[in-house]
Design a protein around this motif. Structure first.
Motif, PDB file in Angstrom:
ATOM      1  N   LEU A 132       0.852  -1.183   0.000  1.00 25.89           N
ATOM      2  CA  LEU A 132       0.000   0.000   0.000  1.00 25.89           C
ATOM      3  C   LEU A 132       0.890   1.236   0.000  1.00 25.89           C
ATOM      4  O   LEU A 132       2.066   1.175   0.381  1.00 25.89           O
ATOM      5  CB  LEU A 132      -0.874   0.033   1.262  1.00 25.89           C
ATOM      6  N   LEU A 133       0.324   2.371  -0.385  1.00 28.08           N
ATOM      7  CA  LEU A 133       1.047   3.635  -0.301  1.00 28.08           C
ATOM      8  C   LEU A 133       0.521   4.459   0.865  1.00 28.08           C
ATOM      9  O   LEU A 133      -0.631   4.325   1.270  1.00 28.08           O
ATOM     10  CB  LEU A 133       0.878   4.418  -1.611  1.00 28.08           C
ATOM     11  N   PRO A 134       1.386   5.315   1.443  1.00 27.81           N
ATOM     12  CA  PRO A 134       0.891   6.199   2.501  1.00 27.81           C
ATOM     13  C   PRO A 134      -0.041   7.259   1.912  1.00 27.81           C
ATOM     14  O   PRO A 134       0.077   7.596   0.735  1.00 27.81           O
ATOM     15  CB  PRO A 134       2.161   6.858   3.066  1.00 27.81           C
ATOM     16  N   PHE A 135      -0.964   7.774   2.713  1.00 23.16           N
ATOM     17  CA  PHE A 135      -1.821   8.881   2.252  1.00 23.16           C
ATOM     18  C   PHE A 135      -0.956  10.133   2.130  1.00 23.16           C
ATOM     19  O   PHE A 135       0.054  10.282   2.826  1.00 23.16           O
ATOM     20  CB  PHE A 135      -2.984   9.105   3.233  1.00 23.16           C
ATOM     21  N   GLY A 136      -1.345  11.013   1.197  1.00 27.12           N
ATOM     22  CA  GLY A 136      -0.704  12.331   1.142  1.00 27.12           C
ATOM     23  C   GLY A 136       0.772  12.312   0.791  1.00 27.12           C
ATOM     24  O   GLY A 136       1.499  13.225   1.211  1.00 27.12           O
ATOM     25  N   GLY A 137       1.235  11.266   0.068  1.00 22.29           N
ATOM     26  CA  GLY A 137       2.609  11.274  -0.419  1.00 22.29           C
ATOM     27  C   GLY A 137       3.647  11.341   0.687  1.00 22.29           C
ATOM     28  O   GLY A 137       3.504  10.688   1.727  1.00 22.29           O
ATOM     29  N   TYR A 138       4.689  12.140   0.482  1.00 23.54           N
ATOM     30  CA  TYR A 138       5.802  12.127   1.434  1.00 23.54           C
ATOM     31  C   TYR A 138       5.407  12.698   2.795  1.00 23.54           C
ATOM     32  O   TYR A 138       6.029  12.380   3.808  1.00 23.54           O
ATOM     33  CB  TYR A 138       7.030  12.847   0.850  1.00 23.54           C
ATOM     34  N   LYS A 139       4.327  13.505   2.847  1.00 20.45           N
ATOM     35  CA  LYS A 139       3.898  14.038   4.148  1.00 20.45           C
ATOM     36  C   LYS A 139       3.285  12.926   5.011  1.00 20.45           C
ATOM     37  O   LYS A 139       3.618  12.789   6.184  1.00 20.45           O
ATOM     38  CB  LYS A 139       2.899  15.189   3.955  1.00 20.45           C
ATOM     39  N   GLY A 140       2.396  12.145   4.401  1.00 19.28           N
ATOM     40  CA  GLY A 140       1.809  11.026   5.139  1.00 19.28           C
ATOM     41  C   GLY A 140       2.871  10.003   5.527  1.00 19.28           C
ATOM     42  O   GLY A 140       2.809   9.401   6.600  1.00 19.28           O
ATOM     43  N   SER A 141       3.845   9.835   4.650  1.00 24.88           N
ATOM     44  CA  SER A 141       4.939   8.907   4.922  1.00 24.88           C
ATOM     45  C   SER A 141       5.756   9.376   6.127  1.00 24.88           C
ATOM     46  O   SER A 141       6.159   8.582   6.984  1.00 24.88           O
ATOM     47  CB  SER A 141       5.823   8.825   3.663  1.00 24.88           C
ATOM     48  N   ALA A 142       5.962  10.682   6.217  1.00 22.83           N
ATOM     49  CA  ALA A 142       6.697  11.254   7.359  1.00 22.83           C
ATOM     50  C   ALA A 142       5.904  11.056   8.648  1.00 22.83           C
ATOM     51  O   ALA A 142       6.453  10.653   9.686  1.00 22.83           O
ATOM     52  CB  ALA A 142       6.961  12.739   7.107  1.00 22.83           C
ATOM     53  N   LEU A 143       4.610  11.312   8.587  1.00 17.16           N
ATOM     54  CA  LEU A 143       3.763  11.141   9.773  1.00 17.16           C
ATOM     55  C   LEU A 143       3.799   9.687  10.240  1.00 17.16           C
ATOM     56  O   LEU A 143       3.875   9.393  11.442  1.00 17.16           O
ATOM     57  CB  LEU A 143       2.335  11.563   9.429  1.00 17.16           C
ATOM     58  N   SER A 144       3.769   8.772   9.284  1.00 20.28           N
ATOM     59  CA  SER A 144       3.809   7.354   9.613  1.00 20.28           C
ATOM     60  C   SER A 144       5.144   6.977  10.264  1.00 20.28           C
ATOM     61  O   SER A 144       5.180   6.169  11.204  1.00 20.28           O
ATOM     62  CB  SER A 144       3.583   6.546   8.333  1.00 20.28           C
ATOM     63  N   THR A 145       6.217   7.576   9.786  1.00 17.68           N
ATOM     64  CA  THR A 145       7.534   7.350  10.411  1.00 17.68           C
ATOM     65  C   THR A 145       7.534   7.830  11.858  1.00 17.68           C
ATOM     66  O   THR A 145       8.056   7.159  12.754  1.00 17.68           O
ATOM     67  CB  THR A 145       8.631   8.086   9.609  1.00 17.68           C
ATOM     68  N   MET A 146       6.941   8.993  12.088  1.00 17.68           N
ATOM     69  CA  MET A 146       6.856   9.522  13.456  1.00 17.68           C
ATOM     70  C   MET A 146       6.110   8.549  14.365  1.00 17.68           C
ATOM     71  O   MET A 146       6.516   8.309  15.509  1.00 17.68           O
ATOM     72  CB  MET A 146       6.152  10.882  13.447  1.00 17.68           C
ATOM     73  N   ILE A 147       5.019   7.982  13.856  1.00 11.98           N
ATOM     74  CA  ILE A 147       4.235   7.031  14.650  1.00 11.98           C
ATOM     75  C   ILE A 147       5.071   5.795  14.979  1.00 11.98           C
ATOM     76  O   ILE A 147       5.070   5.303  16.114  1.00 11.98           O
ATOM     77  CB  ILE A 147       2.936   6.670  13.893  1.00 11.98           C
ATOM     78  N   GLU A 148       5.821   5.295  13.983  1.00 10.24           N
ATOM     79  CA  GLU A 148       6.721   4.148  14.226  1.00 10.24           C
ATOM     80  C   GLU A 148       7.701   4.466  15.364  1.00 10.24           C
ATOM     81  O   GLU A 148       7.943   3.635  16.245  1.00 10.24           O
ATOM     82  CB  GLU A 148       7.524   3.822  12.964  1.00 10.24           C
ATOM     83  N   LEU A 149       8.273   5.679  15.333  1.00  8.36           N
ATOM     84  CA  LEU A 149       9.312   6.039  16.305  1.00  8.36           C
ATOM     85  C   LEU A 149       8.732   6.251  17.707  1.00  8.36           C
ATOM     86  O   LEU A 149       9.280   5.765  18.694  1.00  8.36           O
ATOM     87  CB  LEU A 149      10.052   7.300  15.845  1.00  8.36           C
ATOM     88  N   LEU A 150       7.612   6.985  17.776  1.00  6.16           N
ATOM     89  CA  LEU A 150       7.074   7.325  19.096  1.00  6.16           C
ATOM     90  C   LEU A 150       6.375   6.142  19.755  1.00  6.16           C
ATOM     91  O   LEU A 150       6.470   5.970  20.974  1.00  6.16           O
ATOM     92  CB  LEU A 150       6.095   8.505  18.986  1.00  6.16           C
ATOM     93  N   ALA A 151       5.671   5.332  18.962  1.00 10.28           N
ATOM     94  CA  ALA A 151       4.966   4.180  19.543  1.00 10.28           C
ATOM     95  C   ALA A 151       5.794   2.902  19.376  1.00 10.28           C
ATOM     96  O   ALA A 151       5.289   1.798  19.567  1.00 10.28           O
ATOM     97  CB  ALA A 151       3.583   4.028  18.910  1.00 10.28           C
ATOM     98  N   GLY A 152       7.069   3.066  19.011  1.00  9.76           N
ATOM     99  CA  GLY A 152       8.004   1.953  18.899  1.00  9.76           C
ATOM    100  C   GLY A 152       9.218   2.205  19.806  1.00  9.76           C
ATOM    101  O   GLY A 152       9.111   2.073  21.029  1.00  9.76           O
ATOM    102  N   PRO A 153      10.342   2.601  19.231  1.00  6.12           N
ATOM    103  CA  PRO A 153      11.559   2.794  20.029  1.00  6.12           C
ATOM    104  C   PRO A 153      11.395   3.712  21.250  1.00  6.12           C
ATOM    105  O   PRO A 153      11.944   3.416  22.304  1.00  6.12           O
ATOM    106  CB  PRO A 153      12.549   3.386  19.014  1.00  6.12           C
ATOM    107  N   LEU A 154      10.654   4.823  21.128  1.00  5.77           N
ATOM    108  CA  LEU A 154      10.533   5.724  22.293  1.00  5.77           C
ATOM    109  C   LEU A 154       9.975   4.985  23.502  1.00  5.77           C
ATOM    110  O   LEU A 154      10.359   5.263  24.641  1.00  5.77           O
ATOM    111  CB  LEU A 154       9.637   6.933  21.977  1.00  5.77           C
TER     112      LEU A 154
END
Lengths: 339, 339
Positions: free
Chosen positions: A223-245
């Motif tokens: 699947l692709l993220p919504f909203g292109g590179y912006k949605g992709s960035a938001l998804s990365t933030m979610i991975e980091l905050l609800a993962g490694p953090l």
């Protein structure tokens, strides 16, 4: 037209409880899970409703979750409470952590609840609305199994990583949104496949990373993220905050449980709470009214507020009960009966 | 090709300082603003670089900001510090609040800095990177003048409402993103107009709320949020958290300063900080390494990390100085000279 059956909320609740109790879930887990699937069914979010009980039972049978796990609450820092779900459902962990989160946010102004090592299947709006019901604003996010390629990438790496927010509105249903950071849910691709329909452009890529409108190629690809590179960035933030953090897994490290007892279906979730009282003091009522002017301006333009359909469904279900397919009812009834 | 001039970082700094001092900005404001425009120019973010000094001077002349305002720090709650910018630049308010934010986040696990009543023109990546430089993860958001219609709406209501995030990477430039929640910046529409080019579909609507590719109709109408209703929801969250939650304005309540001394160019900004140390304790190093596996997986797919071009520009500028148009240099030199 498939046959359907109407259940009162009380009957639906009792059925859910019997399914779970009959399959090894202890009282506390059965109640927490029942509250969640019932709330979703009531709001006509069918994909998170009673239907999910089947997956819960299956995952327990595959030893992908512990139906008797006792969550462990850890007072991590003045504004952080962690709850180790210990491979049980994230829902009981949330319920055990919630009073601590509310207390910390009310005292400090803001606070975080980190759930670790939980089996997660529910919609995040329930958790942020548990906060707005208590007058707090809330954000929730969680990574999930990897189906989504980063913008510019070729293969699944991110989960569909939902992000939810709720803001309390005195005397009204809250302002709530809850969206996946993929263009669509994976289930939407499966529905197109079953209907033999091509996908709209921009939803997915194939195994080579090329755009595709073929459902099977999309399921084999990403699947692709919504909203292109912006949605992709938001998804990365979610991975980091609800993962490694919070000391937990990234989306691509999780895997659904399989019949052979393998898989890694547990991961983290992060919920943030903001106390309007602590931020605003005696200005609280005035600025809650101020926020209302934004909602009114949105509605005045003919735009909708998110979740309105859900709140309308809630009213209907309270008055008339919930409607589910007869086949689902039969399946649940079978799961509720001693073998 | 327009004529350009290369300035050393030291010369660019001195020029900025002279422009501001010569136009009524006190020492503290001149230093804070200079740090910001210089960092943007160094990273080749031209629209937030030295060029912005012209707007700062103009706004001060229009009495739209106070170049001598002393920010007031308020210890609002154990995890919340507020700084009233008192109609001065938000940048000095941020610098005054930063040590308190870091201290609170380090002690509590997470904390918020709310800036009120500030004149804001800078890029948010600078503020979240000020946090990641100190080993904290950061989120920043601010509403701005209303140019964006809500999804499904017809007229400007939301600001372009940027949202930024930074995550510290030991020994490396941080993972940072900073995006507007509109499809594009308003300046992009103006560039298309100047070039006589039609807009791509999906960027804007006209005054009647119909999709348009005509730049003038778009400027008279509204920009659209990125990512449809999801981006629109995120923008609403930014309005609420960096507006009513911190006791400040919504995007549609702000207005640029005008020559007659009118306008309402001041508003709020919210910065959240997360202490990896407090969340993770002795697991911090391990989970920072864990986060690196996500960045590596993104790069392995051939996708880029956000801000990479900016970090490459930073290296170039440190070695060779910054390049600006001769016309901009002449204009700044004139502003730096006593009338």
């Amino acid at each position: 037209m498939a046959q359907e059956i109407t259940l009162s909320l009380a009957d639906a609740e009792a059925l859910s409880h019997r399914v779970l109790s009959n399959n090894g879930f202890n009282q506390a887990h059965a109640e927490a899970i029942t509250r969640s699937v019932l709330a979703a069914q009531r709001d006509e979010c069918h994909s998170h409703g009673l239907y999910r009980l089947i997956g819960c039972v299956q995952t327990a049978r595959y030893r992908g979750l512990d139906p008797d796990a006792e969550p462990q609450v850890i007072d991590q820092a003045p504004s952080v409470v962690k709850v180790d779900a210990r491979r049980g459902s994230s829902l009981l962990a949330f319920e055990r952590g919630l009073p601590h989160l509310v207390e910390k946010a009310s005292r400090s102004g803001m606070a975080a609840l980190a759930i670790n090592n939980g089996f997660h299947f529910s919609a995040l709006w329930q958790e942020v609305e548990a906060l707005s019901e208590q007058g707090l604003a809330g954000i929730a996010m969680t990574p999930s199994h990897a189906y989504v390629a980063p913008a510019g990438g070729r293969s699944p790496l991110f989960g569909t990583n939902p992000f939810a927010f709720s803001w309390p509105r005195p005397g009204k249903t809250p302002y709530t949104f809850d969206f996946a950071t993929s263009v669509v849910a994976r289930g939407e691709i499966e529905l197109h496949q079953r209907a033999g329909k091509a996908l709209p452009a921009g939803w997915a890529i194939d195994r080579e990373g090329n755009p595709t409108t073929d459902p099977q190629a999309a399921l084999d690809g990403a699947l692709l993220p919504f909203g292109g590179y912006k949605g992709s960035a938001l998804s990365t933030m979610i991975e980091l905050l609800a993962g490694p953090l919070i000391g937990d897994l990234l989306g691509h490290e999780t895997q659904a449980a399989t019949p052979d007892g393998k898989g890694q279906p547990h991961h983290g979730e992060l919920i943030l709470a903001f106390s309007l009282e602590a931020f605003l003091g005696s200005d609280k009522a005035r600025h809650q009214q101020h926020a209302e002017t934004l909602f009114e301006a949105i509605l005045d333009q003919g735009a909708r507020l998110p979740s309105q359909r859900r709140f309308e469904a809630r009213e209907r279900s309270r008055a008339h009960g919930v409607i589910i397919p007869q086949t689902l009812y039969d399946e649940l009834t079978a799961l509720a009966s001693p073998a």
